[in-house]
Design a protein around this motif. Structure first.
Motif, mmCIF file in Angstrom:
data_model
loop_
_atom_site.group_PDB
_atom_site.id
_atom_site.type_symbol
_atom_site.label_atom_id
_atom_site.label_comp_id
_atom_site.label_asym_id
_atom_site.label_seq_id
_atom_site.Cartn_x
_atom_site.Cartn_y
_atom_site.Cartn_z
ATOM 1 N N SER A 27 0.891 -1.404 0.026
ATOM 2 C CA SER A 27 -0.001 -0.082 0.022
ATOM 3 C C SER A 27 0.795 1.229 0.066
ATOM 4 O O SER A 27 2.059 1.348 0.474
ATOM 5 C CB SER A 27 -0.773 0.073 1.234
ATOM 6 O OG SER A 27 -1.393 1.304 1.434
ATOM 7 N N VAL A 28 0.234 2.390 -0.565
ATOM 8 C CA VAL A 28 1.057 3.689 -0.753
ATOM 9 C C VAL A 28 1.195 4.310 0.702
ATOM 10 O O VAL A 28 1.915 5.172 0.836
ATOM 11 C CB VAL A 28 0.241 4.700 -1.819
ATOM 12 C CG1 VAL A 28 0.527 3.875 -3.116
ATOM 13 C CG2 VAL A 28 -1.012 4.978 -1.237
ATOM 14 N N ASP B 117 1.582 2.469 3.533
ATOM 15 C CA ASP B 117 2.166 1.578 4.688
ATOM 16 C C ASP B 117 3.112 2.030 5.599
ATOM 17 O O ASP B 117 3.356 1.814 6.569
ATOM 18 C CB ASP B 117 2.946 0.612 3.806
ATOM 19 C CG ASP B 117 1.957 -0.720 3.363
ATOM 20 O OD1 ASP B 117 0.759 -0.464 3.760
ATOM 21 O OD2 ASP B 117 2.431 -1.494 2.554
ATOM 22 N N GLN C 130 -6.880 6.450 3.623
ATOM 23 C CA GLN C 130 -5.862 5.409 2.941
ATOM 24 C C GLN C 130 -6.468 5.382 1.458
ATOM 25 O O GLN C 130 -6.080 5.310 0.418
ATOM 26 C CB GLN C 130 -5.842 4.254 3.551
ATOM 27 C CG GLN C 130 -5.143 3.088 2.698
ATOM 28 C CD GLN C 130 -5.026 1.779 3.621
ATOM 29 O OE1 GLN C 130 -4.522 2.010 4.926
ATOM 30 N NE2 GLN C 130 -4.727 0.779 3.071
ATOM 31 N N GLU D 172 -4.608 6.000 -2.142
ATOM 32 C CA GLU D 172 -4.359 4.934 -3.004
ATOM 33 C C GLU D 172 -5.160 5.404 -4.340
ATOM 34 O O GLU D 172 -4.723 4.926 -5.419
ATOM 35 C CB GLU D 172 -4.964 3.707 -2.379
ATOM 36 C CG GLU D 172 -3.816 3.076 -1.102
ATOM 37 C CD GLU D 172 -4.458 1.807 -0.804
ATOM 38 O OE1 GLU D 172 -5.575 1.497 -0.929
ATOM 39 O OE2 GLU D 172 -3.749 1.336 0.052
ATOM 40 N N GLU D 173 -6.459 5.911 -4.180
ATOM 41 C CA GLU D 173 -7.208 6.203 -5.639
ATOM 42 C C GLU D 173 -6.232 7.298 -6.363
ATOM 43 O O GLU D 173 -6.390 7.208 -7.512
ATOM 44 C CB GLU D 173 -8.366 6.919 -5.066
ATOM 45 C CG GLU D 173 -9.307 7.097 -6.139
ATOM 46 C CD GLU D 173 -10.002 5.876 -6.673
ATOM 47 O OE1 GLU D 173 -10.621 5.665 -7.894
ATOM 48 O OE2 GLU D 173 -9.421 4.612 -6.400
ATOM 49 N N VAL E 35 -2.929 7.714 -6.457
ATOM 50 C CA VAL E 35 -1.877 6.952 -7.102
ATOM 51 C C VAL E 35 -2.603 6.001 -8.312
ATOM 52 O O VAL E 35 -2.109 6.239 -9.605
ATOM 53 C CB VAL E 35 -1.223 6.096 -6.253
ATOM 54 C CG1 VAL E 35 -0.134 5.115 -6.988
ATOM 55 C CG2 VAL E 35 -0.337 6.899 -5.301
ATOM 56 N N SER E 36 -3.469 5.656 -7.874
ATOM 57 C CA SER E 36 -4.233 4.488 -9.059
ATOM 58 C C SER E 36 -4.610 5.307 -10.333
ATOM 59 O O SER E 36 -4.354 4.941 -11.424
ATOM 60 C CB SER E 36 -5.355 3.702 -8.504
ATOM 61 O OG SER E 36 -6.017 2.822 -9.598
#
Length: 349
Positions: free
Chosen positions: A2-3, A5, A217, A221-222, A224-225
């Motif tokens: 995970s980005v 972590d 979180q 993550e969205e 980056v995605s």
């Protein structure tokens, strides 16, 4: 991995990290233009009035600016919309009649997580849950058309008036198009397997089980995605915008696609349909064309056609819609977008 972590797990640590990220975002956004001016005009000694300099500055400045805007908008929107799931939306629309159902579906489509890749499962799930075809189509039209990212970008680049016009136009197109399609009795042109699908189990709404830390979180993550998925289209869009901004003659677009050409909106929609992009990728091109004098209504129609009637989404929808319904869908939605373009060319003149 995970980005997030390596982000502190305590609430205080997360809030401190979030505050630092916001401060860094503001600082980079503020310094963006100044850094490129000093680098290009000062250190490299490029002529500020040269076309090549203006083109390069537009590309560099807009790449950083739009990446920053996208990151902030995606993060905030993801956290906010984590409270509204597709499952909850489906439950709210189940059993709704056309009319009010179309209005609710268009409104929910604006705030519900959705992308073109989820068009088919969303369509099947809604129909299987008892949502009328016309209401389902209002949702499917509004969700990509009135895109949260587009709203954020328009607001920062063009202001409140244009943004409200875009939202009102997109929601209106979704409501009217869905209602018209529902009135046409198009169920016979939906693939039979859609009606044979049955939903099993109970719906689990993630909005009731996620902690705030988990939502943060999800937001990180969205970002980056999405940036990972769209960066090629984003760079192509900014590149085209930079070339148009720096090299296209001032009167070229106003001559052929300006307010004086009665077919300008129609041409903009026809050009927009085969393009494969999203609101983020097409926005730099819209900005460049606006700088060249194209009317706002024409630009809104172009952007809406790219987002709502892209070929990839139509290919995906072909899995659940037969060719006659797909053609009617394009005709009805396209007619609505064209009408919006002409209307706002008058209202925003």
């Amino acid at each position: 991995m995970s980005v997030v972590d390596h982000v502190p797990t305590s609430t205080r640590g997360r809030l401190t990290t979030l505050a630092a990220a916001v401060a860094a975002w503001v600082a980079v956004y503020w310094a963006n233009g100044r850094v490129w001016d000093r680098l290009l005009h000062g250190l490299l000694g490029m002529d500020p009035d040269a076309r090549s300099t203006e083109t390069l500055r537009f590309f560099c400045y807009d790449t950083v600016k739009i990446t920053l805007l996208l990151s902030g908008i995606i993060f905030v929107i993801t956290v906010a919309r984590s409270y509204m799931s597709v499952e909850r939306t489906r439950a709210l629309l189940g059993g709704r009649r056309e009319g009010l159902g179309n209005v609710m579906a268009a409104g929910l489509g604006v705030v519900t997580p959705f992308c073109s890749c989820s068009a088919v499962p969303a369509f099947i799930g809604f129909v299987a849950a008892g949502v009328p075809i016309g209401v389902t189509l209002s949702f499917l039209i509004a969700s990509p058309l009135v895109n949260e990212i587009a709203i954020g970008l328009l607001l920062t680049m063009f202001g409140v008036e244009v943004t409200l016009a875009y939202v009102a136009a997109g929601v209106s197109v979704a409501i009217v198009a869905g209602w018209v399609l529902g009135r046409l009795g198009v169920e016979r042109w939906v693939e039979p397997f859609v009606f044979e699908t049955r939903l099993g189990g109970e719906l689990v709404d993630p909005a009731t089980v996620l902690t705030f830390d988990q939502r943060l979180q999800m937001g990180a993550e969205e970002v980056v995605s999405i940036l990972h998925k769209i960066w090629p289209y984003l760079l192509v869009g900014i590149g085209l915008g930079a070339v148009i901004h720096g090299w296209a003659p001032e009167d070229l677009f106003t001559r052929y696609a300006g307010a004086g050409n009665p077919f300008a909106v129609l041409v903009a929609v026809l050009i927009g349909i085969p393009l494969y992009s999203n609101a983020a990728g097409i926005m730099p091109l819209v900005v460049a064309l606006h700088d060249k004098g194209l009317p706002m209504g024409t630009l809104l129609a172009f952007m809406m056609a790219v987002v709502a009637l892209s070929l990839p989404e139509l290919i995906l929808l072909r899995r659940v819609l037969k060719v006659p319904l797909l053609a009617i869908y394009v005709a009805v939605v396209g007619s609505g977008i064209i009408a919006v373009g002409y209307l706002f060319n008058v209202l925003l003149a």
